[in-house]
Motif scaffolding. Structure first.
Motif, mmCIF file in Angstrom:
data_model
loop_
_atom_site.group_PDB
_atom_site.id
_atom_site.type_symbol
_atom_site.label_atom_id
_atom_site.label_comp_id
_atom_site.label_asym_id
_atom_site.label_seq_id
_atom_site.Cartn_x
_atom_site.Cartn_y
_atom_site.Cartn_z
ATOM 1 N N SER A 73 19.266 -133.338 -15.739
ATOM 2 C CA SER A 73 18.542 -132.226 -14.850
ATOM 3 C C SER A 73 18.023 -132.819 -13.772
ATOM 4 O O SER A 73 18.342 -132.177 -12.896
ATOM 5 C CB SER A 73 17.507 -131.499 -15.840
ATOM 6 O OG SER A 73 18.028 -130.936 -17.070
ATOM 7 N N ASP A 117 13.227 -120.555 -16.056
ATOM 8 C CA ASP A 117 14.610 -121.056 -16.463
ATOM 9 C C ASP A 117 14.350 -122.507 -17.153
ATOM 10 O O ASP A 117 15.050 -122.780 -17.985
ATOM 11 C CB ASP A 117 15.553 -121.421 -15.583
ATOM 12 C CG ASP A 117 16.187 -119.941 -15.129
ATOM 13 O OD1 ASP A 117 16.018 -119.177 -16.074
ATOM 14 O OD2 ASP A 117 16.592 -119.878 -13.926
ATOM 15 N N THR A 118 13.312 -123.234 -16.718
ATOM 16 C CA THR A 118 13.157 -124.838 -16.882
ATOM 17 C C THR A 118 12.515 -124.708 -18.510
ATOM 18 O O THR A 118 12.893 -125.475 -19.520
ATOM 19 C CB THR A 118 12.024 -125.251 -16.292
ATOM 20 O OG1 THR A 118 12.519 -125.441 -15.026
ATOM 21 C CG2 THR A 118 11.826 -126.697 -16.674
ATOM 22 N N MET A 124 15.404 -123.752 -20.753
ATOM 23 C CA MET A 124 16.106 -124.852 -21.274
ATOM 24 C C MET A 124 15.570 -125.888 -22.479
ATOM 25 O O MET A 124 16.347 -126.384 -23.290
ATOM 26 C CB MET A 124 16.083 -125.967 -19.795
ATOM 27 C CG MET A 124 16.864 -127.119 -19.755
ATOM 28 S SD MET A 124 17.138 -127.745 -18.172
ATOM 29 C CE MET A 124 15.549 -128.318 -17.778
ATOM 30 N N HIS A 159 25.416 -127.602 -15.762
ATOM 31 C CA HIS A 159 24.384 -127.732 -14.904
ATOM 32 C C HIS A 159 24.839 -127.689 -13.428
ATOM 33 O O HIS A 159 24.360 -126.922 -12.453
ATOM 34 C CB HIS A 159 23.551 -128.942 -14.870
ATOM 35 C CG HIS A 159 22.217 -128.952 -15.750
ATOM 36 N ND1 HIS A 159 22.408 -128.088 -16.925
ATOM 37 C CD2 HIS A 159 20.984 -129.647 -16.027
ATOM 38 C CE1 HIS A 159 21.082 -128.216 -17.752
ATOM 39 N NE2 HIS A 159 20.410 -129.184 -16.939
ATOM 40 N N HIS A 161 21.628 -122.595 -16.165
ATOM 41 C CA HIS A 161 22.531 -122.764 -17.255
ATOM 42 C C HIS A 161 22.226 -122.639 -18.597
ATOM 43 O O HIS A 161 22.929 -121.777 -19.706
ATOM 44 C CB HIS A 161 23.004 -124.280 -17.097
ATOM 45 C CG HIS A 161 23.905 -124.812 -18.234
ATOM 46 N ND1 HIS A 161 23.651 -126.048 -18.540
ATOM 47 C CD2 HIS A 161 24.671 -124.160 -19.189
ATOM 48 C CE1 HIS A 161 24.797 -126.580 -19.450
ATOM 49 N NE2 HIS A 161 25.479 -125.030 -19.806
ATOM 50 N N TRP A 196 19.361 -131.868 -10.086
ATOM 51 C CA TRP A 196 18.290 -131.160 -9.010
ATOM 52 C C TRP A 196 18.246 -132.141 -7.580
ATOM 53 O O TRP A 196 18.328 -131.511 -6.739
ATOM 54 C CB TRP A 196 17.115 -131.376 -9.912
ATOM 55 C CG TRP A 196 15.919 -130.372 -8.955
ATOM 56 C CD1 TRP A 196 16.224 -129.265 -8.306
ATOM 57 C CD2 TRP A 196 14.452 -130.396 -9.100
ATOM 58 N NE1 TRP A 196 15.087 -128.571 -8.147
ATOM 59 C CE2 TRP A 196 14.120 -129.431 -8.292
ATOM 60 C CE3 TRP A 196 13.672 -131.281 -9.820
ATOM 61 C CZ2 TRP A 196 12.578 -129.226 -8.316
ATOM 62 C CZ3 TRP A 196 12.383 -131.153 -9.852
ATOM 63 C CH2 TRP A 196 11.667 -130.067 -8.865
ATOM 64 N N ILE A 202 26.847 -130.603 -20.890
ATOM 65 C CA ILE A 202 25.419 -130.337 -20.009
ATOM 66 C C ILE A 202 25.680 -130.819 -18.469
ATOM 67 O O ILE A 202 25.236 -129.885 -17.636
ATOM 68 C CB ILE A 202 24.408 -131.247 -20.719
ATOM 69 C CG1 ILE A 202 23.883 -130.451 -22.039
ATOM 70 C CG2 ILE A 202 23.118 -131.093 -19.882
ATOM 71 C CD1 ILE A 202 23.343 -129.192 -22.114
ATOM 72 N N LEU A 252 18.811 -134.932 -21.674
ATOM 73 C CA LEU A 252 18.735 -133.289 -21.134
ATOM 74 C C LEU A 252 17.780 -133.812 -19.690
ATOM 75 O O LEU A 252 18.199 -133.229 -18.675
ATOM 76 C CB LEU A 252 18.139 -132.530 -21.731
ATOM 77 C CG LEU A 252 17.815 -131.146 -21.215
ATOM 78 C CD1 LEU A 252 19.208 -130.531 -20.770
ATOM 79 C CD2 LEU A 252 17.354 -130.007 -22.263
ATOM 80 N N ALA A 257 24.513 -124.819 -10.395
ATOM 81 C CA ALA A 257 23.327 -125.439 -9.337
ATOM 82 C C ALA A 257 23.787 -124.983 -8.004
ATOM 83 O O ALA A 257 24.788 -124.432 -7.818
ATOM 84 C CB ALA A 257 23.793 -127.010 -9.330
ATOM 85 N N PHE A 267 20.192 -125.346 -11.198
ATOM 86 C CA PHE A 267 20.679 -125.925 -12.702
ATOM 87 C C PHE A 267 20.428 -125.464 -13.988
ATOM 88 O O PHE A 267 20.986 -125.378 -14.910
ATOM 89 C CB PHE A 267 20.630 -127.516 -12.185
ATOM 90 C CG PHE A 267 18.989 -127.714 -12.535
ATOM 91 C CD1 PHE A 267 18.567 -128.383 -13.787
ATOM 92 C CD2 PHE A 267 18.253 -127.787 -11.392
ATOM 93 C CE1 PHE A 267 17.342 -128.581 -13.779
ATOM 94 C CE2 PHE A 267 16.741 -128.004 -11.563
ATOM 95 C CZ PHE A 267 16.314 -128.539 -12.866
ATOM 96 N N ALA A 268 18.892 -125.059 -13.863
ATOM 97 C CA ALA A 268 18.195 -124.849 -15.216
ATOM 98 C C ALA A 268 18.626 -123.066 -15.509
ATOM 99 O O ALA A 268 18.516 -123.037 -16.722
ATOM 100 C CB ALA A 268 16.700 -124.926 -14.923
#
Length: 297
Positions: free
Chosen positions: A40, A66-67, A70, A205, A163, A44, A201, A36, A209, A160-161
């Motif tokens: 990520s 969001d991080t 995740m 992501h 997601h 990013w 994933i 993961l 993004a 992305f996060a």
């Protein structure tokens, strides 16, 4: 009852030991924790190199929230709720079927271990993605479920996060509806699940993004950022009031069932939902929503 309590206890201790092994000791390719992180970081970097909304900050609005979501949703939520729940529900279902003289194995249509690896992975991927596409539609069409799904749609700047910003109730529903379809197939191992997991994933992501890709002719097969941005649009025409573009990994289902909607380039459209300005902004309040908040009028 004692049987189920022991099951819950063993599920917690087993997952806790697994999580420690993943984080501190396991360096195999199918390590979910570091997989993961790797995916990520790659996505990013792609956001940095190919930014679609060039004025959007690298550390966009709610980046750290969001991080946290995740890692919480993919690891701690399993420890707190999902592992014990799934183990217990599986045992209850098997016991209920056994009470009427039926075994879940009797519903098994085929065993992927008897098939070529690629075909087995394809079946796992297609079935799970289609079930999740339908589950996603339910989250939008059933008012009670939509209250939970609003957490994901509270994202105001895509990255992305975003997601994995979702309410704890969502995976309960997803896993419950996935359990029987996957159980009647059977034969998957941890490596099979890891391959499909990492692919899903990565696509998920990328969908969220800050990248303006649609994959050319493959846009009719795979969900993509230019399509998924419209799923998060705040303003929708009345004929699609329940939402559009429900695809998780595949866009194929939306095109097949006429739920696709990309009226124009949506790079700068406003994201969210009606009255989202009153929606809670912090993690705890969002996780307790809608249990401690009145429904939107």
């Amino acid at each position: 009852m004692e049987k189920y309590l022991d099951l819950i206890k063993n599920a917690y201790s087993g997952y806790w030991n697994y999580l420690k092994q993943e984080v501190f000791f396991d360096t195999n390719w199918d390590n979910f924790f570091y997989g993961l992180i790797a995916i990520s970081l790659i996505v990013w970097v792609l956001e940095m190199v190919f930014p679609w909304r060039k004025k959007q900050a690298l550390f966009r609005k709610d980046f750290w929230l969001d991080t946290f979501y995740m890692f919480f949703n993919f690891f701690l939520l399993n420890l707190i709720i999902l592992i014990a729940l799934s183990e217990t529900v599986a045992a209850l279902l098997n016991d209920a079927l056994g009470f009427i003289g039926v075994s879940l194995n009797s519903f098994q249509l085929f065993d992927v271990k008897t098939m070529p690896k690629v075909l087995g992975l394809f079946i796992l991927f297609i079935i799970s993605d289609f079930v999740q596409w339908n589950t996603h539609r339910l989250l939008h069409r059933v008012p009670f479920l939509w209250q939970f799904h609003q957490v994901h749609h509270s994202v105001k700047e895509m990255g992305f996060a975003a997601h994995l910003r979702y309410h704890w109730m969502e995976p309960v529903l997803y896993k419950s509806l996935l359990y029987i379809p996957l159980a009647i197939i059977g034969g998957f191992n941890a490596q099979d699940v890891a391959i499909v997991y990492f692919f899903n994933i990565a696509i998920g992501h990328l969908n969220h993004a800050n990248i303006g890709w649609d994959y050319g002719m493959f846009k009719y097969i795979f969900n993509n950022p230019k399509m998924h941005i419209w799923h998060h649009a705040k303003e929708m025409p009345k004929h699609v009031r329940y939402g559009v573009n429900y695809g998780i990994t595949l866009s194929l289902w939306d095109y097949l069932f006429k739920t696709d909607y990309i009226p124009y380039n949506g790079k700068d459209i406003e994201l969210g939902f009606n009255n989202d300005e009153t929606f809670p902004k912090d993690f705890i309040s969002q996780e307790l929503y809608p249990l401690t908040f009145k429904k939107d009028k």
